[in-house]
Design a protein around this motif. Structure first.
Motif, PDB file in Angstrom:
ATOM      1  N   THR A  55      46.530 -11.538 -32.450  1.00 52.22           N
ATOM      2  CA  THR A  55      46.588 -10.800 -31.190  1.00 52.22           C
ATOM      3  C   THR A  55      46.310 -11.738 -30.040  1.00 52.22           C
ATOM      4  O   THR A  55      45.239 -12.353 -29.964  1.00 52.22           O
ATOM      5  CB  THR A  55      45.554  -9.657 -31.181  1.00 52.22           C
ATOM      6  N   LEU A  56      47.265 -11.873 -29.147  1.00 48.63           N
ATOM      7  CA  LEU A  56      47.084 -12.727 -27.978  1.00 48.63           C
ATOM      8  C   LEU A  56      46.405 -11.922 -26.876  1.00 48.63           C
ATOM      9  O   LEU A  56      46.711 -10.749 -26.665  1.00 48.63           O
ATOM     10  CB  LEU A  56      48.425 -13.274 -27.511  1.00 48.63           C
ATOM     11  N   ASP A  57      45.499 -12.574 -26.176  1.00 50.31           N
ATOM     12  CA  ASP A  57      44.589 -11.876 -25.279  1.00 50.31           C
ATOM     13  C   ASP A  57      44.640 -12.476 -23.879  1.00 50.31           C
ATOM     14  O   ASP A  57      44.489 -13.700 -23.711  1.00 50.31           O
ATOM     15  CB  ASP A  57      43.173 -11.984 -25.868  1.00 50.31           C
ATOM     16  N   VAL A  58      44.861 -11.636 -22.874  1.00 47.12           N
ATOM     17  CA  VAL A  58      44.936 -12.094 -21.486  1.00 47.12           C
ATOM     18  C   VAL A  58      43.644 -12.780 -21.071  1.00 47.12           C
ATOM     19  O   VAL A  58      43.657 -13.863 -20.458  1.00 47.12           O
ATOM     20  CB  VAL A  58      45.251 -10.908 -20.551  1.00 47.12           C
ATOM     21  N   ASP A  59      42.506 -12.185 -21.373  1.00 44.10           N
ATOM     22  CA  ASP A  59      41.222 -12.709 -20.907  1.00 44.10           C
ATOM     23  C   ASP A  59      40.931 -14.082 -21.516  1.00 44.10           C
ATOM     24  O   ASP A  59      40.519 -15.017 -20.821  1.00 44.10           O
ATOM     25  CB  ASP A  59      40.111 -11.736 -21.266  1.00 44.10           C
ATOM     26  N   SER A  60      41.145 -14.192 -22.838  1.00 43.85           N
ATOM     27  CA  SER A  60      40.924 -15.475 -23.511  1.00 43.85           C
ATOM     28  C   SER A  60      41.879 -16.532 -22.977  1.00 43.85           C
ATOM     29  O   SER A  60      41.498 -17.697 -22.797  1.00 43.85           O
ATOM     30  CB  SER A  60      41.116 -15.322 -25.011  1.00 43.85           C
ATOM     31  N   THR A  61      43.115 -16.143 -22.732  1.00 38.34           N
ATOM     32  CA  THR A  61      44.099 -17.087 -22.207  1.00 38.34           C
ATOM     33  C   THR A  61      43.715 -17.561 -20.822  1.00 38.34           C
ATOM     34  O   THR A  61      43.817 -18.757 -20.499  1.00 38.34           O
ATOM     35  CB  THR A  61      45.494 -16.440 -22.187  1.00 38.34           C
ATOM     36  N   ASP A  69      54.044 -13.514 -17.533  1.00 39.59           N
ATOM     37  CA  ASP A  69      54.851 -12.525 -18.247  1.00 39.59           C
ATOM     38  C   ASP A  69      54.064 -11.255 -18.556  1.00 39.59           C
ATOM     39  O   ASP A  69      54.672 -10.197 -18.806  1.00 39.59           O
ATOM     40  CB  ASP A  69      55.375 -13.116 -19.552  1.00 39.59           C
ATOM     41  N   GLN A  70      52.740 -11.327 -18.574  1.00 40.28           N
ATOM     42  CA  GLN A  70      51.920 -10.153 -18.894  1.00 40.28           C
ATOM     43  C   GLN A  70      51.551  -9.338 -17.657  1.00 40.28           C
ATOM     44  O   GLN A  70      50.974  -8.253 -17.771  1.00 40.28           O
ATOM     45  CB  GLN A  70      50.607 -10.587 -19.586  1.00 40.28           C
ATOM     46  N   ASP A 121      50.776 -19.420  -7.289  1.00 35.97           N
ATOM     47  CA  ASP A 121      50.173 -18.778  -6.117  1.00 35.97           C
ATOM     48  C   ASP A 121      50.708 -17.376  -5.863  1.00 35.97           C
ATOM     49  O   ASP A 121      49.952 -16.475  -5.466  1.00 35.97           O
ATOM     50  CB  ASP A 121      50.401 -19.645  -4.879  1.00 35.97           C
ATOM     51  N   THR A 122      51.992 -17.166  -6.056  1.00 35.80           N
ATOM     52  CA  THR A 122      52.566 -15.851  -5.788  1.00 35.80           C
ATOM     53  C   THR A 122      51.964 -14.798  -6.702  1.00 35.80           C
ATOM     54  O   THR A 122      51.559 -13.711  -6.256  1.00 35.80           O
ATOM     55  CB  THR A 122      54.091 -15.886  -5.969  1.00 35.80           C
ATOM     56  N   GLU A 123      51.887 -15.116  -7.984  1.00 31.53           N
ATOM     57  CA  GLU A 123      51.335 -14.173  -8.948  1.00 31.53           C
ATOM     58  C   GLU A 123      49.832 -13.985  -8.740  1.00 31.53           C
ATOM     59  O   GLU A 123      49.306 -12.880  -8.905  1.00 31.53           O
ATOM     60  CB  GLU A 123      51.613 -14.659 -10.370  1.00 31.53           C
ATOM     61  N   ALA A 124      49.136 -15.061  -8.353  1.00 29.24           N
ATOM     62  CA  ALA A 124      47.702 -14.947  -8.072  1.00 29.24           C
ATOM     63  C   ALA A 124      47.453 -14.025  -6.882  1.00 29.24           C
ATOM     64  O   ALA A 124      46.510 -13.228  -6.875  1.00 29.24           O
ATOM     65  CB  ALA A 124      47.104 -16.326  -7.804  1.00 29.24           C
ATOM     66  N   ALA A 125      48.315 -14.119  -5.878  1.00 30.61           N
ATOM     67  CA  ALA A 125      48.175 -13.252  -4.702  1.00 30.61           C
ATOM     68  C   ALA A 125      48.441 -11.794  -5.060  1.00 30.61           C
ATOM     69  O   ALA A 125      47.775 -10.884  -4.549  1.00 30.61           O
ATOM     70  CB  ALA A 125      49.131 -13.705  -3.601  1.00 30.61           C
ATOM     71  N   ARG A 126      49.391 -11.563  -5.961  1.00 24.66           N
ATOM     72  CA  ARG A 126      49.661 -10.187  -6.394  1.00 24.66           C
ATOM     73  C   ARG A 126      48.463  -9.615  -7.163  1.00 24.66           C
ATOM     74  O   ARG A 126      48.116  -8.441  -7.012  1.00 24.66           O
ATOM     75  CB  ARG A 126      50.915 -10.149  -7.257  1.00 24.66           C
ATOM     76  N   ALA A 127      47.833 -10.439  -7.974  1.00 24.66           N
ATOM     77  CA  ALA A 127      46.646  -9.995  -8.698  1.00 24.66           C
ATOM     78  C   ALA A 127      45.519  -9.663  -7.720  1.00 24.66           C
ATOM     79  O   ALA A 127      44.816  -8.649  -7.880  1.00 24.66           O
ATOM     80  CB  ALA A 127      46.191 -11.078  -9.679  1.00 24.66           C
ATOM     81  N   ALA A 128      45.361 -10.484  -6.701  1.00 29.36           N
ATOM     82  CA  ALA A 128      44.324 -10.220  -5.702  1.00 29.36           C
ATOM     83  C   ALA A 128      44.592  -8.907  -4.970  1.00 29.36           C
ATOM     84  O   ALA A 128      43.662  -8.153  -4.662  1.00 29.36           O
ATOM     85  CB  ALA A 128      44.250 -11.379  -4.705  1.00 29.36           C
ATOM     86  N   GLY A 129      45.857  -8.628  -4.708  1.00 27.76           N
ATOM     87  CA  GLY A 129      46.187  -7.363  -4.063  1.00 27.76           C
ATOM     88  C   GLY A 129      45.818  -6.173  -4.926  1.00 27.76           C
ATOM     89  O   GLY A 129      45.317  -5.151  -4.429  1.00 27.76           O
ATOM     90  N   ALA A 130      46.048  -6.290  -6.242  1.00 27.67           N
ATOM     91  CA  ALA A 130      45.674  -5.206  -7.154  1.00 27.67           C
ATOM     92  C   ALA A 130      44.165  -5.009  -7.182  1.00 27.67           C
ATOM     93  O   ALA A 130      43.675  -3.879  -7.272  1.00 27.67           O
ATOM     94  CB  ALA A 130      46.206  -5.511  -8.553  1.00 27.67           C
ATOM     95  N   GLY A 160      49.944 -25.184 -18.817  1.00 33.35           N
ATOM     96  CA  GLY A 160      51.107 -24.658 -18.120  1.00 33.35           C
ATOM     97  C   GLY A 160      51.811 -23.569 -18.914  1.00 33.35           C
ATOM     98  O   GLY A 160      52.231 -22.545 -18.351  1.00 33.35           O
ATOM     99  N   LYS A 161      51.909 -23.766 -20.207  1.00 31.41           N
ATOM    100  CA  LYS A 161      52.551 -22.765 -21.061  1.00 31.41           C
ATOM    101  C   LYS A 161      51.739 -21.475 -21.075  1.00 31.41           C
ATOM    102  O   LYS A 161      52.293 -20.363 -21.070  1.00 31.41           O
ATOM    103  CB  LYS A 161      52.693 -23.327 -22.474  1.00 31.41           C
ATOM    104  N   ALA A 162      50.406 -21.607 -21.092  1.00 28.67           N
ATOM    105  CA  ALA A 162      49.534 -20.430 -21.065  1.00 28.67           C
ATOM    106  C   ALA A 162      49.657 -19.694 -19.743  1.00 28.67           C
ATOM    107  O   ALA A 162      49.664 -18.453 -19.699  1.00 28.67           O
ATOM    108  CB  ALA A 162      48.093 -20.853 -21.315  1.00 28.67           C
ATOM    109  N   ALA A 163      49.759 -20.429 -18.650  1.00 25.76           N
ATOM    110  CA  ALA A 163      49.930 -19.796 -17.343  1.00 25.76           C
ATOM    111  C   ALA A 163      51.253 -19.028 -17.279  1.00 25.76           C
ATOM    112  O   ALA A 163      51.321 -17.918 -16.722  1.00 25.76           O
ATOM    113  CB  ALA A 163      49.852 -20.841 -16.233  1.00 25.76           C
TER     114      ALA A 163
END
Length: 486
Positions: free
Chosen positions: A231-237, A268-269, A303-312, A260-263
């Motif tokens: 099971t792959l895990d967002v938090d661990s990654t 994708d998640q 940066d784009t995806e990080a900003a979207r996460a911050a918005g959430a 980079g591959k993990a990012a």
């Protein structure tokens, strides 16, 4: 990572001595300014709320006693934002005075056990707070952490952070969170052994994500790809990405491509609204997973995806204007949209406050976006608007530090303080604990005493009650065993 592990109930808080505080403030750091993310003001508000939750330098757990893992997460969170230097200094001194309450069972009268993950998290926290990790509360955490790393005779487990015990405790309960803290702490306090980094890399599957646990029912598997149905895990990654980037900066090899591959896997998640969920019981979108993932994406230059996460995350924050019955807790960040709606309608009850502390500590890391590998090395990013009375300005000058003296505070946690989050509020792992973890992924509740570092925003009371039953059974077996031996 607020994946903090609970250690014991109702431990009294002692005041750190002047000598301890002096030692904590003696190590200067060279810092550079960090850019201001779009949600720096939200991060500052969250940190100000979290600072107000400390009592005598400690964040309490669900039963009111000190939670050392959560306190570390709070320190890291406040350090990342530069808020309330006096609280950070007091909290760091308190953690230094209670090292063994967090990384051993000494307070329970069970000698001979040292928790590898807790020790690694302490090493990282001391380094990030600007304290001396070789003399933190009188303990050389770097040497102790290195002594807990499996050597060449461990085969494919070489480089793994482990726990030390004088009793047969079954499989080691350390997980990818623990390994990431070991890499972060060793990189921040000196050279990180390549073996320790390599073991972390082996927890990555070909898809890019990391598994939480290196162990299966049949024992440790050599790598993620060799575990069927891992099971792959967002938090661990997210933790692994940040640890690998810190290792790369320290000169470790073979990690940049893995990070980079993990990012890319994290991207994708990501959900359409910018949020993330964990795995297992935390699959749904939550602020702990989103905070860790957003922080990792920022560290990896997404940066784009990080900003979207911050918005959430900002959408889950209470404000004075729309906080409803919980307006007095403006700044706090909910675990998920249901928790937010309940608080707006009815306020934050005493039973729910622990969840809010955990989710806020980890979520604000995704708002401020200072990577774990850089907390304490960069001055907190500036945020618009005045700083509330009684707090340190978040716009620390490049000459200030995030050390406990001038500015240091958890992350983280921290998970830590997802982040990230060993604590003194609940039950320690029994000596016979198996590899089932303390942490379900960062946003997940931690089952106290079963390995892993983080307890996060999810409510953990029911897990604590289960732990009492487990510990009671373990103690009974210990007593019976000793009687038989006699």
């Amino acid at each position: 990572m607020s994946r903090s592990r609970s250690r014991r109930l109702g431990v009294g808080v002692v005041t750190a001595t002047a000598a301890t505080i002096a030692a904590l403030t003696a190590v200067p750091l060279t810092v550079v300014a960090a850019p201001a993310p779009a949600h720096a003001a939200a991060a500052r508000d969250a940190a100000n709320w979290l600072a107000g939750e400390f009592a005598d330098g400690v964040l309490p757990g669900p039963f009111g006693g000190p939670d050392w893992g959560l306190t570390i997460d709070g320190i890291l969170a406040l350090s990342a934002t530069g808020v309330d230097a006096p609280v950070r200094q007091a909290a760091t001194a308190q953690v230094a005075a209670h090292v063994r309450s967090y990384n051993s069972y000494d307070d329970w009268g069970i000698p001979g056990f040292t928790d590898g993950g807790a020790t690694a998290k302490l090493l990282y926290a001391a380094s990030a707070a600007g304290a001396d990790p070789t003399d933190f509360g009188g303990f050389d955490l770097r040497t102790e952490t290195l002594s807990l790393v499996a050597g060449a005779d461990a085969g494919h487990q070489r480089g793994r952070i482990t726990s030390r015990t004088t009793a047969d405790s079954g499989p080691d309960a350390s997980n990818t969170f623990d390994q990431s803290f070991a890499v972060l702490g060793l990189a921040r306090s000196g050279d990180v052994p390549q073996d320790t980094v390599d073991f972390l890399v082996r927890q990555q599957c070909a898809a890019g994500g990391f598994r939480l646990y290196p162990d299966t029912a049949d024992g440790p598997s050599p790598s993620c790809d060799e575990q069927a149905g891992a099971t792959l895990d967002v938090d661990s990654t997210a933790m692994a990405v940040q640890a690998l980037l810190a290792a790369a900066a320290d000169g470790a090899t073979g990690v940049t491509e893995a990070a980079g591959k993990a990012a890319d896997w994290l991207v994708d998640q990501q959900h359409a609204d910018g949020s993330f969920g964990g795995s297992g019981p935390t699959t749904g979108a939550n602020s702990n997973s989103t905070g860790l993932a957003g922080q990792a994406l920022a560290a990896a230059g997404r940066d784009t995806e990080a900003a979207r996460a911050a918005g959430a995350l900002a959408a889950l924050q209470l404000t004075a204007a729309d906080g409803g019955a919980a307006a007095a807790d403006a700044g706090a960040i909910a675990y998920n949209s249901d928790s937010l709606a309940t608080a707006v309608a009815s306020g934050i009850t005493d039973n729910e406050r622990d969840q809010w502390r955990r989710s806020t500590a980890q979520a604000l890391l995704g708002l401020v976006q200072v990577p774990l590998g850089r907390i304490g090395l960069v001055s907190p990013p500036p945020s618009p608007g005045p700083t509330p009375t009684g707090t340190a300005s978040p716009t620390a000058s490049p000459t200030t530090t995030t050390s406990p003296t001038p500015t240091g505070s958890p992350t983280p946690t921290a998970p830590a303080s997802p982040t990230p989050s060993p604590s003194a509020t609940t039950v320690p792992p029994t000596p016979s604990a198996t590899a089932s973890a303390t942490v379900a992924p960062s946003a997940s509740p931690t089952t106290p005493g079963l390995g892993g570092l983080p307890t996060t925003g999810a409510a953990i009371t029911s897990y604590v009650l289960i732990a009492f039953l487990l510990v009671g059974g373990g103690v009974l077996l210990l007593v019976l065993g000793r009687r038989r031996a006699a």
